[in-house]
Structure formats: C-alpha cells, structure tokens
Design a protein around this motif. Sequence first.
Motif, PDB file in Angstrom:
ATOM      1  N   ILE A 164     -26.802 -17.979  17.236  1.00 29.81           N
ATOM      2  CA  ILE A 164     -28.310 -20.283  17.241  1.00 29.81           C
ATOM      3  C   ILE A 164     -29.907 -18.893  17.446  1.00 29.81           C
ATOM      4  O   ILE A 164     -31.048 -19.343  16.558  1.00 29.81           O
ATOM      5  N   ALA A 165     -30.455 -17.617  17.451  1.00 25.84           N
ATOM      6  CA  ALA A 165     -31.358 -16.508  17.642  1.00 25.84           C
ATOM      7  C   ALA A 165     -31.990 -16.836  16.220  1.00 25.84           C
ATOM      8  O   ALA A 165     -32.356 -16.711  15.370  1.00 25.84           O
ATOM      9  N   PRO A 166     -30.759 -16.040  15.090  1.00 20.45           N
ATOM     10  CA  PRO A 166     -30.540 -15.998  13.564  1.00 20.45           C
ATOM     11  C   PRO A 166     -31.384 -17.403  13.028  1.00 20.45           C
ATOM     12  O   PRO A 166     -32.166 -17.551  12.297  1.00 20.45           O
ATOM     13  N   LEU A 167     -30.834 -18.504  13.738  1.00 16.89           N
ATOM     14  CA  LEU A 167     -31.341 -19.633  13.183  1.00 16.89           C
ATOM     15  C   LEU A 167     -32.598 -20.074  13.407  1.00 16.89           C
ATOM     16  O   LEU A 167     -33.131 -20.791  12.896  1.00 16.89           O
ATOM     17  N   PHE A 168     -32.553 -19.887  14.558  1.00 17.41           N
ATOM     18  CA  PHE A 168     -34.202 -19.867  15.263  1.00 17.41           C
ATOM     19  C   PHE A 168     -35.453 -19.879  14.120  1.00 17.41           C
ATOM     20  O   PHE A 168     -36.517 -19.950  14.196  1.00 17.41           O
ATOM     21  N   ALA A 214     -33.283  -7.312  12.749  1.00 17.99           N
ATOM     22  CA  ALA A 214     -33.389  -5.882  12.754  1.00 17.99           C
ATOM     23  C   ALA A 214     -33.456  -5.360  14.225  1.00 17.99           C
ATOM     24  O   ALA A 214     -33.579  -4.393  14.892  1.00 17.99           O
ATOM     25  N   ILE A 215     -34.308  -6.211  15.230  1.00 13.63           N
ATOM     26  CA  ILE A 215     -34.537  -6.286  16.590  1.00 13.63           C
ATOM     27  C   ILE A 215     -33.185  -6.353  17.591  1.00 13.63           C
ATOM     28  O   ILE A 215     -33.316  -5.325  18.397  1.00 13.63           O
ATOM     29  N   ASN A 216     -32.460  -7.178  16.726  1.00 11.65           N
ATOM     30  CA  ASN A 216     -30.830  -6.600  17.973  1.00 11.65           C
ATOM     31  C   ASN A 216     -30.450  -6.191  17.312  1.00 11.65           C
ATOM     32  O   ASN A 216     -29.563  -5.148  18.603  1.00 11.65           O
ATOM     33  N   THR A 217     -30.778  -4.805  16.308  1.00 12.47           N
ATOM     34  CA  THR A 217     -29.920  -3.970  16.319  1.00 12.47           C
ATOM     35  C   THR A 217     -30.066  -2.978  16.772  1.00 12.47           C
ATOM     36  O   THR A 217     -29.812  -2.244  17.391  1.00 12.47           O
ATOM     37  N   MET A 218     -31.543  -2.845  17.056  1.00 11.79           N
ATOM     38  CA  MET A 218     -32.365  -1.493  17.394  1.00 11.79           C
ATOM     39  C   MET A 218     -32.295  -1.510  18.921  1.00 11.79           C
ATOM     40  O   MET A 218     -32.023  -0.748  19.342  1.00 11.79           O
ATOM     41  N   GLY A 226     -36.165 -12.752  22.466  1.00  9.32           N
ATOM     42  CA  GLY A 226     -34.675 -13.287  21.967  1.00  9.32           C
ATOM     43  C   GLY A 226     -34.685 -15.004  23.555  1.00  9.32           C
ATOM     44  O   GLY A 226     -34.012 -15.514  23.415  1.00  9.32           O
ATOM     45  N   PHE A 227     -36.276 -14.487  24.207  1.00 14.06           N
ATOM     46  CA  PHE A 227     -36.018 -15.654  25.141  1.00 14.06           C
ATOM     47  C   PHE A 227     -35.981 -16.991  25.033  1.00 14.06           C
ATOM     48  O   PHE A 227     -35.066 -17.488  25.642  1.00 14.06           O
ATOM     49  N   ILE A 228     -36.443 -17.623  24.018  1.00 11.71           N
ATOM     50  CA  ILE A 228     -36.710 -19.002  23.234  1.00 11.71           C
ATOM     51  C   ILE A 228     -35.707 -19.497  23.004  1.00 11.71           C
ATOM     52  O   ILE A 228     -34.897 -19.999  23.397  1.00 11.71           O
ATOM     53  N   PRO A 229     -34.935 -18.538  22.802  1.00 11.43           N
ATOM     54  CA  PRO A 229     -33.554 -18.761  21.496  1.00 11.43           C
ATOM     55  C   PRO A 229     -32.317 -19.208  22.713  1.00 11.43           C
ATOM     56  O   PRO A 229     -31.554 -19.622  22.863  1.00 11.43           O
ATOM     57  N   ALA A 230     -32.664 -18.075  23.476  1.00 12.18           N
ATOM     58  CA  ALA A 230     -31.344 -18.010  25.029  1.00 12.18           C
ATOM     59  C   ALA A 230     -31.844 -19.317  25.715  1.00 12.18           C
ATOM     60  O   ALA A 230     -29.860 -19.139  25.890  1.00 12.18           O
ATOM     61  N   ARG A 231     -32.421 -19.893  26.087  1.00 11.71           N
ATOM     62  CA  ARG A 231     -32.707 -20.856  26.258  1.00 11.71           C
ATOM     63  C   ARG A 231     -32.200 -22.516  26.195  1.00 11.71           C
ATOM     64  O   ARG A 231     -31.509 -23.003  26.117  1.00 11.71           O
ATOM     65  N   LEU A 232     -33.108 -22.256  25.050  1.00  5.55           N
ATOM     66  CA  LEU A 232     -32.091 -22.881  23.765  1.00  5.55           C
ATOM     67  C   LEU A 232     -30.359 -22.874  23.460  1.00  5.55           C
ATOM     68  O   LEU A 232     -29.842 -24.463  23.208  1.00  5.55           O
ATOM     69  N   SER A 233     -29.929 -22.432  23.739  1.00  5.10           N
ATOM     70  CA  SER A 233     -29.219 -21.589  23.068  1.00  5.10           C
ATOM     71  C   SER A 233     -27.874 -22.149  24.414  1.00  5.10           C
ATOM     72  O   SER A 233     -26.584 -23.018  24.242  1.00  5.10           O
ATOM     73  N   ALA A 234     -28.510 -21.823  25.421  1.00  4.55           N
ATOM     74  CA  ALA A 234     -28.040 -22.357  27.121  1.00  4.55           C
ATOM     75  C   ALA A 234     -27.502 -24.494  27.065  1.00  4.55           C
ATOM     76  O   ALA A 234     -26.689 -24.313  27.040  1.00  4.55           O
ATOM     77  N   SER A 246     -30.489  -8.601  32.306  1.00  6.42           N
ATOM     78  CA  SER A 246     -31.696  -9.104  30.745  1.00  6.42           C
ATOM     79  C   SER A 246     -32.413 -10.479  31.623  1.00  6.42           C
ATOM     80  O   SER A 246     -31.892 -11.103  32.034  1.00  6.42           O
ATOM     81  N   PRO A 247     -33.429 -10.558  31.210  1.00  7.25           N
ATOM     82  CA  PRO A 247     -33.586 -12.176  31.090  1.00  7.25           C
ATOM     83  C   PRO A 247     -32.834 -13.103  30.077  1.00  7.25           C
ATOM     84  O   PRO A 247     -32.982 -14.362  30.911  1.00  7.25           O
ATOM     85  N   ASN A 248     -32.198 -12.432  29.933  1.00  6.82           N
ATOM     86  CA  ASN A 248     -31.268 -13.843  28.524  1.00  6.82           C
ATOM     87  C   ASN A 248     -30.109 -14.230  28.630  1.00  6.82           C
ATOM     88  O   ASN A 248     -29.484 -14.887  28.340  1.00  6.82           O
ATOM     89  N   SER A 249     -29.373 -12.742  29.273  1.00 12.63           N
ATOM     90  CA  SER A 249     -28.005 -12.443  28.744  1.00 12.63           C
ATOM     91  C   SER A 249     -26.683 -13.822  29.856  1.00 12.63           C
ATOM     92  O   SER A 249     -26.304 -14.326  29.082  1.00 12.63           O
TER      93      SER A 249
END
Length: 322
Positions: free
Chosen positions: A162-166, A181-185, A211-219, A249-252
């Motif tokens: 969902i985050a890559p889609l966003f 790249a950010i997620n891989t790092m 990941g802040f906004i996508p995580a909440r949209l994913s939820a 993590s604020p997102n997990s």
Amino acid sequence: MVEKYHIVFAILAGFILDFFMGDPHCMPHPVRFIGALISLLEKRLLNLSDSKVRQRAFGFVLVVLVLLVTGGITFALLHFSYKIHFFAGFAFEVLICYWCIAANDLKKESVNVLKKMQTSSIDECRKALSRIVGRDTQRLAEEEIVKATVETVAENSNDGVIAPLFYMAIGGPVLGMIYKAINTMDSMVGYKNDRYRFFGTAAARCDDVFGFIPARLSALFAIISCPMLRLNMKNAFKIFKRDRYKHNSPNSAQTESVYAGAMEIQLGGDAWYGGVLEHKEFLGDEIRKPCAKDIRRSCSLMYASSLLATLVFCAVRLFVTR
C-alpha cells in the motif's frame, strides 16, 4: 487517453501483473541492486570507532546518496524510454510499478509457512518463517509461528504494497522506487543494535516519516475490507483505536492492531532478535487462540485492502489529473 492517464494505467497494470505472476526469480530485481548499493556505501561510511555524532552524520549521507542514485537512475531510464517511443516508456513504467508491489510474494511466502505446518516438521516451519521475519525463529511453538506470520503480513501489507502504491499515485514510479529504497535501507541498517544504533538512525527516521500516512491509510482500508471477508470490523476498529501505538515504531502497530482485532486474536508480545529478548506489548484481546487458518485470513485481508487502496489511489489520481 493512455498518454494522459499513463501513471494510473501503469499502476493498475503493475498490480495485475504482481497478482498473477509475483516476482519472477529469473529476472534481476531493482531492490537487489539497491541492497548492493547500501552494502557498498556502508563499508565505506560506517566506522564503529567514530563518535555517535559522526556515525549519525555518515548514516544521513548514506540515505541521501541512496535516494539520489535510486531516484536519478529511475528517472533517467524512464526519460530515455519515453524518448524512444511512448509505448516503450509506458512499458518500462509498468515494469517499475510491477517491481514496486510485493503482494504476491508476501502471500506466497506466508502460505509456504502454512503448508509446512500441515506437511512438515516444526523445524521446517521455523525455517520457512525465517525467510520473512527478522526475529529468531528457533524456539517458536506452532501458535507463535502463526502469530509471527500474521504480524509480518499485516506490517508488510503497508510496507510492501500500500505504501508503494500511495507514492506511485503521487509521484509515479520514480517516487515509488524512492520509497522502496527507503524501506530497504530501514530493513538493512535501521536497527537499534550495537552496529547500527547510531549509523542507522537517519534510515529508520526516514522510513518512519515516509510510512506515517500510508500506515494509517492501510489500517483504514483493512478495517473497511473486513465485512467482505466476514471478519470482525467493529472489533478491528476498537483494537485499532486502543492499541495502534503499542509499538516502538509509530507505524507498525497501525495495521497489526487491525489484523488482531479483525481476527479476534492477540498479536505482539516478547520476541528474540539476534539472541536478545525484546519486550513488546500485546495487541488485541485473546478472544480465541491463533490457528493455522489465520495465515490465509491475513493474506485475504491484505489483498482486499490492497485492491481497495489501488482503486482509491487511482481514482484520486484520475480526478486530480482531470
């Protein structure tokens, strides 16, 4: 019409390709090259004898260089592809979108854990699980294997889908690759252990921000998707409100809390990482014990919420483009 809405069509085509094919192992994946770049730069930049400030500074340099190289190469290849011919550029754009989405592989690896539980020994289950989680798996019982698998599906429904889609919907495949790249790092150096505690700070913080906004949209998408899968939407929302910040993590925990509530199980709890016990809070209420079928339920919820996200993001992109 394709020329005007090429990003939307590329995202839809990429999602469909991933759904039916996943990542073919015969093809080189750009994430492997990003990983190789990170490893190369780490060898050049990380010196454990440096001060904390110096390690953090070089960690920031790592982030900047990886993002510049990833974004620059993606933009250049896309630009030259479109210079050759529109459909050459569009085909490459579809390919990048396809590479950015990892729903099929996430489902495949998770279901593989389930199959090992049904046909093989507990050691084989632990080995299959170790392919998709960062924790130590050697001492996990069957119920803990189920919980760990559901947790990784829940977290990676955001990180890998969902985050890559966003970000692709906002900035096309270039921004999508930058997010990858950010997620891989973060997955390589964003740990609070002796080696990366300071050097990995910039990578971890960058991942938290992006990941802040996508995580909440994913939820949100996962909660909305519950009724079509006959999962407990009311409890999913209740646990989300109560437990979504019970993680370092604020997102997990945003998505993990929803999955726990939807399936009426308890996730989280202490886990071992590299031989070190990490204390974690529980997510959800133990209305029932986790079972093997919960792995398939989590994959179904991941796909339902991902499809909903794809449709919503593409619709918004169409509206904005018009």
